[in-house]
Design an enzyme around this catalytic site. Sequence first.
Site, PDB file in Angstrom:
ATOM      1  N   SER A  41       0.831  -1.200   0.000  1.00  0.00           N
ATOM      2  CA  SER A  41       0.000   0.000   0.000  1.00  0.00           C
ATOM      3  C   SER A  41       0.870   1.256   0.000  1.00  0.00           C
ATOM      4  O   SER A  41       1.704   1.433  -0.870  1.00  0.00           O
ATOM      5  CB  SER A  41      -0.962  -0.050   1.194  1.00  0.00           C
ATOM      6  OG  SER A  41      -2.043   0.827   1.010  1.00  0.00           O
ATOM      7  N   ASP A 155      -5.700  -3.698  -2.614  1.00  0.00           N
ATOM      8  CA  ASP A 155      -4.697  -3.423  -1.576  1.00  0.00           C
ATOM      9  C   ASP A 155      -4.055  -4.700  -1.020  1.00  0.00           C
ATOM     10  O   ASP A 155      -4.749  -5.617  -0.576  1.00  0.00           O
ATOM     11  CB  ASP A 155      -5.381  -2.670  -0.434  1.00  0.00           C
ATOM     12  CG  ASP A 155      -4.411  -2.121   0.591  1.00  0.00           C
ATOM     13  OD1 ASP A 155      -3.225  -2.461   0.551  1.00  0.00           O
ATOM     14  OD2 ASP A 155      -4.867  -1.331   1.445  1.00  0.00           O
TER      15      ASP A 155
END
Length: 330
Positions: A41, A155
């Site tokens: 991320s 993610d």
Amino acid sequence: MAYRKIGLALGGGAARGWAHIGAIQALHDCGVRPDFVAGTSIGALVGSVYASGNLDSFRDAVLAIDRKRIITMLDVVFPKCGLLDGKKVTDFYRSFISGRYFSDLELEFQATATDLQTSSEVWLGQGEIAKAVRASIAVPGLFTPVLIEDRLMVDGGLVNPLPVNVVRKMGADLVIAVDLNYYLAMRGNNLARKMDCAQKEDARDTESSEGFFPGLMERIDKMDISLLESIRNWRNKPSSPNIFEIIFASTLVMEKTITELRLHREPADILIRPELGDIRFMDFHRGRESVQEGYDACLAALTGNKKIRDMLGITRQMADKLKRNISFQD
């Protein structure tokens, strides 16, 4: 140094990710230069810029971010498969990446993502850097997913918030990991109280509604999807938790739990945990605080333990000098 290859694992954590910049600076000040970098991320975003060799200019840009700049980078696409498209964010960090492909990077780097259809962890280390990082930061519901080789990516924090195993597989025999989510989010704020206030307001607004679904559809039909208006509403109603606060708080619970489980099975040799409990999901304008905390936490971890100093070849004289001058700006 006792170790031949050092790996740096940078965890996810939204706006807390600017702490990675300070942590990397502290590593360099201690004479530690990682051979491999992996990020999840926001860790993938910072890690890619670091691997590209442009972290100093990126840091300057981060420190210049204010609330208005954040708003300009939020490209709303509701009601598609995510609230934000992410193109403006991608354009922002792409300008700090030297080259388009992973093979152009100065350091070997990989980003983690999640295959939404198979629930599997994916390591991205080939092809376009920006596309891989965009997949790694695609928080479900917030950013639209990314299609890579017919796989729908979101993610990486859903399965691997702190990619210690990735840098080990890359060849590191010592892993330094930066965990952004060890400390609780929104310290001093009561989400339950804020939600109670918000629900009471909503109840007053919908007392005359003929039912939830018809009322909702009527609101959507009349809705003016204006990001600036939404931001103004959130700012003017501090008692109500906004969508970003809810997403961040929920994501933190998940990532904190997964991180602890994975660290138990795949421990890092050196674990750095900046105290970022007051930095919220969208607090990207608080870069100076985050960077400084990352620097302080990393420096304390590297110099405060003789075993670690010996591992990394940090002399006591160097440690004392750095402690007297503990600022990422110096």
